[in-house]
Design an enzyme around this catalytic site. Structure first.
Site, PDB file in Angstrom:
ATOM      1  N   HIS A  67       0.856  -1.192   0.000  1.00  9.16           N
ATOM      2  CA  HIS A  67       0.000   0.000   0.000  1.00  9.16           C
ATOM      3  C   HIS A  67       0.889   1.239   0.000  1.00  9.16           C
ATOM      4  O   HIS A  67       1.758   1.377   0.847  1.00  9.16           O
ATOM      5  CB  HIS A  67      -0.901   0.016   1.243  1.00  9.16           C
ATOM      6  N   TYR A 195      -8.340   5.548   8.269  1.00 14.49           N
ATOM      7  CA  TYR A 195      -8.384   5.910   9.690  1.00 14.49           C
ATOM      8  C   TYR A 195      -9.380   7.050   9.835  1.00 14.49           C
ATOM      9  O   TYR A 195      -9.185   8.111   9.236  1.00 14.49           O
ATOM     10  CB  TYR A 195      -7.010   6.374  10.183  1.00 14.49           C
ATOM     11  N   PRO A 287      -2.679  -0.079  19.256  1.00 12.92           N
ATOM     12  CA  PRO A 287      -2.567  -0.578  17.879  1.00 12.92           C
ATOM     13  C   PRO A 287      -2.720   0.507  16.812  1.00 12.92           C
ATOM     14  O   PRO A 287      -2.480   0.241  15.630  1.00 12.92           O
ATOM     15  CB  PRO A 287      -3.700  -1.603  17.780  1.00 12.92           C
ATOM     16  N   LYS A 291       2.285  -0.721  15.214  1.00 12.87           N
ATOM     17  CA  LYS A 291       3.708  -0.906  15.515  1.00 12.87           C
ATOM     18  C   LYS A 291       4.049  -2.170  16.310  1.00 12.87           C
ATOM     19  O   LYS A 291       5.215  -2.551  16.383  1.00 12.87           O
ATOM     20  CB  LYS A 291       4.227   0.312  16.318  1.00 12.87           C
ATOM     21  N   TYR A 379       4.847   6.145  10.214  1.00 11.49           N
ATOM     22  CA  TYR A 379       3.948   5.051   9.832  1.00 11.49           C
ATOM     23  C   TYR A 379       4.693   3.972   9.037  1.00 11.49           C
ATOM     24  O   TYR A 379       4.523   2.777   9.301  1.00 11.49           O
ATOM     25  CB  TYR A 379       2.767   5.601   9.022  1.00 11.49           C
TER      26      TYR A 379
END
Ligand SMILES: Cc1cc2nc3c(=O)[nH]c(=O)nc-3n(C[C@H](O)[C@H](O)[C@H](O)COP(=O)(O)OP(=O)(O)OC[C@H]3O[C@@H](n4cnc5c(N)ncnc54)[C@H](O)[C@@H]3O)c2cc1C
Length: 386
Positions: A67, A195, A287, A291, A379
């Site tokens: 992605h 998100y 979460p 990570k 990220y």
């Protein structure tokens, strides 16, 4: 001797095997039970690199999905963060269950010893030169002797609990909320992860494959699964998403449903003589930043290198540096995960002022290239220095 056959223990075992170092894994549960635990699904490039080094990345490359961006939804609008344009890297979506399966298969093929369904596991004499592990299997008591004990037995394991309290310091923040997760055999609602920050709470649209989706919604701490029949879950998820994303959600029966409390926890140090903690045994991150699994992988990368250096070169330097090297990365991940959690969730004590601040910060993240880059860098994960 490795306690625990989660991703940390299995990857460590494989990295040690590749370095020619014999190891035994002792796991409390059955292999089937371990494979049935649905958890993480986003791999940083460093984790992919480690799985390649462990010779277990073939299926990941054929079935995993790279992605290049993520969606950030707030105020009813979906924004895209182009991870690759901002950092030069993407992430790989490949379920923890599949990583675990690949590692287990490789271990079996290599003929390495794993003891599943071990009861009464205990660790001994790790402050001396001859540590050992005791456990019961099929009604018989066994003792394993070796150079080191790797405590890869997760947050509730026996390894950290065996360290005298005067030798360890712990840091913890328990968030007053949890994530209700549903895994369903339905196509994802969006090509990338979304998100969502909403007045009613956080939501995440994640995925495993083109036909398997993982969705989460924020729920109050202590929420029970019985309060969330499938229809209530899907309705609440849709309410928290922008209309076009919500309309694309295809519902189906939950193949798995669970509530995860949000917590951040770090134990310092991570080495106690010949007992070395790795992964969730030493730290937990919320979460939100994806990570947990990636940190488990970076810990065991440092641990395997340190054990190899000790066994092959007779040097303890990397073992001595193990704890501080891991903890630097751990606190970086804790910072990012707590920041992202604070940005995206509604807390019981969130005031109208706080909500305006969250909106202003979300706006800043999508409008400022510097702010987008800072989020994207964390990220996709920082490089591992070995
Ligand atoms: C419900 C849930 C959802 C999560 N979702 C995400 C996510 O979306 N993204 C993300 O990045 N991370 C997520 N995580 C975190 C991620 O899954 C963990 O960070 C990762 O599993 C850590 O791997 P580990 O091997 O250190 O620990 P674990 O996976 O916990 O493995 C530890 C192993 O040790 C075994 N064990 C425990 N006690 C003993 C004992 N006494 N003797 C022998 N064996 C023992 C356990 O059975 C287990 O197999 C989630 C975690 C949970 C619990």
């Amino acid at each position: 001797m490795i306690i625990g056959a989660g991703p940390a223990g299995l990857l460590l075992g494989q990295l040690l095997h590749e370095a020619g170092i014999e190891n035994v894994i002792v796991e409390r549960q059955s292999a089937q039970y371990v494979l049935g635990r649905v958890r993480a699904g986003v791999l940083e490039r460093t984790t992919v690199g480690l799985l390649e080094r462990a010779q277990v990345a073939a299926r990941l490359h054929s079935e995993g999905h790279v992605h290049d961006g993520i969606g950030l939804a707030f105020d009813g609008v979906l924004h895209r963060l182009d991870l690759r344009a901002l950092t030069g890297h993407g992430v790989t979506v490949y379920g923890q269950t599949e990583v675990t399966r690949d590692l287990m298969n490789a271990r079996t093929a290599a003929g390495c010893v794993s003891v599943y369904e071990a009861a009464h596991v205990s660790v001994h004499d790790f402050d001396g030169d001859r540590p050992f592990v005791r456990y019961t299997h099929a009604g018989q008591e066994h003792e394993l002797h070796g150079d080191f004990i790797a405590g890869c037995d997760g947050f509730h394991g026996v390894s950290r609990a065996s360290v005298p309290s005067a030798a360890i310091r712990t840091f913890e923040r328990v968030f007053p909320l949890g994530w209700l997760g549903v895994l369903a055999h339905v196509p994802p609602c969006h090509p990338e992860l979304v998100y969502a920050s909403h007045e009613r709470g956080f939501a995440l649209c994640s995925q495993r494959t083109p036909t398997l989706s993982r969705y989460y919604i924020q729920v109050p701490a202590g929420a029970q699964l019985s309060q969330w029949p499938d229809t209530a879950f899907w309705d609440e998820l849709r309410r928290r998403l922008p209309t076009d994303v919500a309309d694309a959600v295809i519902t189906g029966p939950a193949a798995e449903k669970s509530v995860t409390p949000l917590r951040s926890f770090v134990a310092e140090p991570m080495r106690f003589g010949r007992l070395l903690l790795a992964g969730d045994a030493a730290h937990i991150v919320p979460p939100t930043g994806a990570k947990g699994l990636n940190l488990a992988a970076s810990d065991v990368c440092y641990l395997a290198a340190a054990v190899r250096e000790y066994c092959c070169e007779g040097s303890s330097a990397a073992l001595d540096a193990y704890s501080s090297r891991c903890l630097e990365r751990v606190w970086g991940a804790v910072r990012f995960s707590c920041w992202l959690s604070a940005l995206l969730h509604r807390f019981p004590d969130t005031t109208p002022f706080d909500r305006r601040l969250q909106s202003a910060e979300l706006d800043h993240v999508v409008r400022s290239r510097a702010a987008s880059t800072a989020l994207a860098e964390s990220y996709v994960g920082l490089p591992l220095e070995i």
